[in-house]
Design an enzyme around this catalytic site. Structure first.
Site, PDB file in Angstrom:
ATOM      1  N   ALA A  31       0.878  -1.176   0.000  1.00 16.62           N
ATOM      2  CA  ALA A  31       0.000   0.000   0.000  1.00 16.62           C
ATOM      3  C   ALA A  31       0.909   1.218   0.000  1.00 16.62           C
ATOM      4  CB  ALA A  31      -0.895   0.005   1.236  1.00 16.62           C
ATOM      5  N   GLY A  85       4.374  -1.315  -4.717  1.00 14.27           N
ATOM      6  CA  GLY A  85       5.291  -2.437  -4.578  1.00 14.27           C
ATOM      7  C   GLY A  85       5.780  -2.812  -5.961  1.00 14.27           C
ATOM      8  N   GLU A 108      12.152  -7.526  -3.407  1.00 12.13           N
ATOM      9  CA  GLU A 108      11.343  -7.035  -2.285  1.00 12.13           C
ATOM     10  C   GLU A 108      10.614  -8.164  -1.562  1.00 12.13           C
ATOM     11  OE1 GLU A 108      10.387  -2.394  -3.392  1.00 12.13           O
ATOM     12  OE2 GLU A 108       8.853  -3.885  -3.870  1.00 12.13           O
ATOM     13  N   ASN A 155      19.140  -0.804 -13.630  1.00 10.29           N
ATOM     14  CA  ASN A 155      19.325   0.577 -14.046  1.00 10.29           C
ATOM     15  C   ASN A 155      20.826   0.861 -14.138  1.00 10.29           C
ATOM     16  OD1 ASN A 155      20.312   1.348 -11.464  1.00 10.29           O
ATOM     17  ND2 ASN A 155      18.257   1.850 -10.742  1.00 10.29           N
ATOM     18  N   LEU A 174      18.439   3.540 -18.790  1.00  6.26           N
ATOM     19  CA  LEU A 174      19.277   4.730 -18.656  1.00  6.26           C
ATOM     20  C   LEU A 174      18.456   6.000 -18.465  1.00  6.26           C
ATOM     21  CD1 LEU A 174      21.673   3.859 -21.632  1.00  6.26           C
ATOM     22  CD2 LEU A 174      22.071   3.417 -19.200  1.00  6.26           C
ATOM     23  N   ASP A 213       9.428  -0.221 -13.245  1.00  2.94           N
ATOM     24  CA  ASP A 213       8.589  -1.405 -13.087  1.00  2.94           C
ATOM     25  C   ASP A 213       7.692  -1.591 -14.308  1.00  2.94           C
ATOM     26  OD1 ASP A 213       9.701  -1.548 -10.549  1.00  2.94           O
ATOM     27  OD2 ASP A 213       7.989  -0.574  -9.586  1.00  2.94           O
ATOM     28  N   GLY A 270       1.388   8.687  -9.957  1.00  2.00           N
ATOM     29  CA  GLY A 270       0.860   7.508  -9.273  1.00  2.00           C
ATOM     30  C   GLY A 270       1.726   6.304  -9.560  1.00  2.00           C
TER      31      GLY A 270
END
Length: 290
Positions: free
Chosen positions: A10, A37, A135, A178, A205, A238, A273
């Site tokens: 959350a 997440g 994670e 990255n 990049l 992501d 967001g």
């Protein structure tokens, strides 16, 4: 199909006039909660990219809404387990001047067990993808299990720990990093990327695009970024990874998969967001990237 061993958080956003000083109590001007997440973001991106994705993860009793949101976005949720630990979350304080401070609690994300992972992967088929991040726990069990089952393993190694990548290298088919993570990995291993036993490595990049290192073909190719006006880069990486793996799962060639993923990430940075605003294929088709 993609089997995504990933976090579910959350994201709690608190909008303040300024960040609180030590000992100070401050009233938030606004509050928003969203789905986040790295794992959930990638699952949503993959689903919106047009492929089947099964999320493997855990939430607490307070996380039913997150599972429902994933289902609403097209993610399969049968292997999300409810445990007696609070759902992972990030408390994000955002000041008027743009400064922020973030507190992350792993919570249920660290309750994902090898048994849960094994139960999910027992339903996978050869050629399916296992997608992982850092994670959750269980990567050291999931990766070799997936390879034994004939799956392809994609690893977005963030939060970055070079030793985790080193231990999993023998099982990874696609590694996404990255630029800073790539530099850190090269330094930690004292080896260039094109010498690693990984078929494909993609280095993002930012505004400079990305680089694809194909150790299978012994080639390296640069991809320029699509020009957009960025307002929020949260979740862009992501989104890129979810789209990339989804496109490969749909049998697109790597170059085409990278271009589609870059377009999705470019649109993502124009939105504010996380999982809730990841673009879908129609958004990309409707946008003029020329």
């Amino acid at each position: 199909m993609i089997w995504n061993l990933g976090s579910i958080n959350a994201d709690n956003f608190y909008y303040l006039r300024h960040l609180p000083a030590p000992g100070e109590t401050i009233v938030a001007e606004d509050f928003r909660q969203g789905l986040g997440g790295k794992g959930a973001n990638m699952s949503v991106a993959a689903a919106r990219a047009g492929t089947r994705v099964m999320h493997i993860g855990a939430v607490g009793p307070d996380g039913k809404w997150a599972v429902e949101r994933l289902l609403e976005y097209g993610v399969e949720t049968q292997h999300i387990t409810m445990v007696n630990t609070a759902t992972g979350h990030a408390n994000i304080c955002v000041a008027e001047d743009g400064e922020n401070s973030i507190v992350i609690f792993a919570g249920a994300n660290h309750e994902v067990s090898d048994r849960m992972i094994g139960a999910a992967l027992s339903e996978a088929s050869p050629g399916d993808f296992l997608l992982m991040q850092n994670e959750t726990l269980g990567q050291e069990f999931a990766a070799p299990t997936a390879k034994t089952l004939g799956m392809r393993v994609a690893f977005a190694a963030a939060p970055f720990e070079p030793e985790v990548v080193a231990e999993a290298m023998a099982y990874i088919d696609l590694l996404v990093l990255n630029e800073g993570e790539a530099d850190e990995l090269v330094k930690a291993l004292d080896r260039p990327l094109d010498s690693l036993p990984i078929d494909d490595i993609v280095v993002t990049l930012g505004a400079d695009g990305c680089k694809w290192v194909s150790n299978k073909a012994k080639t390296t190719k640069d991809f320029p970024a699509y020009p957009v006006t960025a307002i929020d880069t949260t979740g862009a990486g992501d989104t890129f990874t979810g789209y990339l793996v989804a496109a490969l799962d749909r049998r697109l060639a790597m170059e085409d998969a990278i271009k589609l993923a870059m377009q999705a990430a470019a649109l993502m940075v124009t939105r504010q967001g996380t999982a809730d605003v990841i673009p879908d294929l129609k958004d990309i088709q409707d946008h003029n990237f020329d």
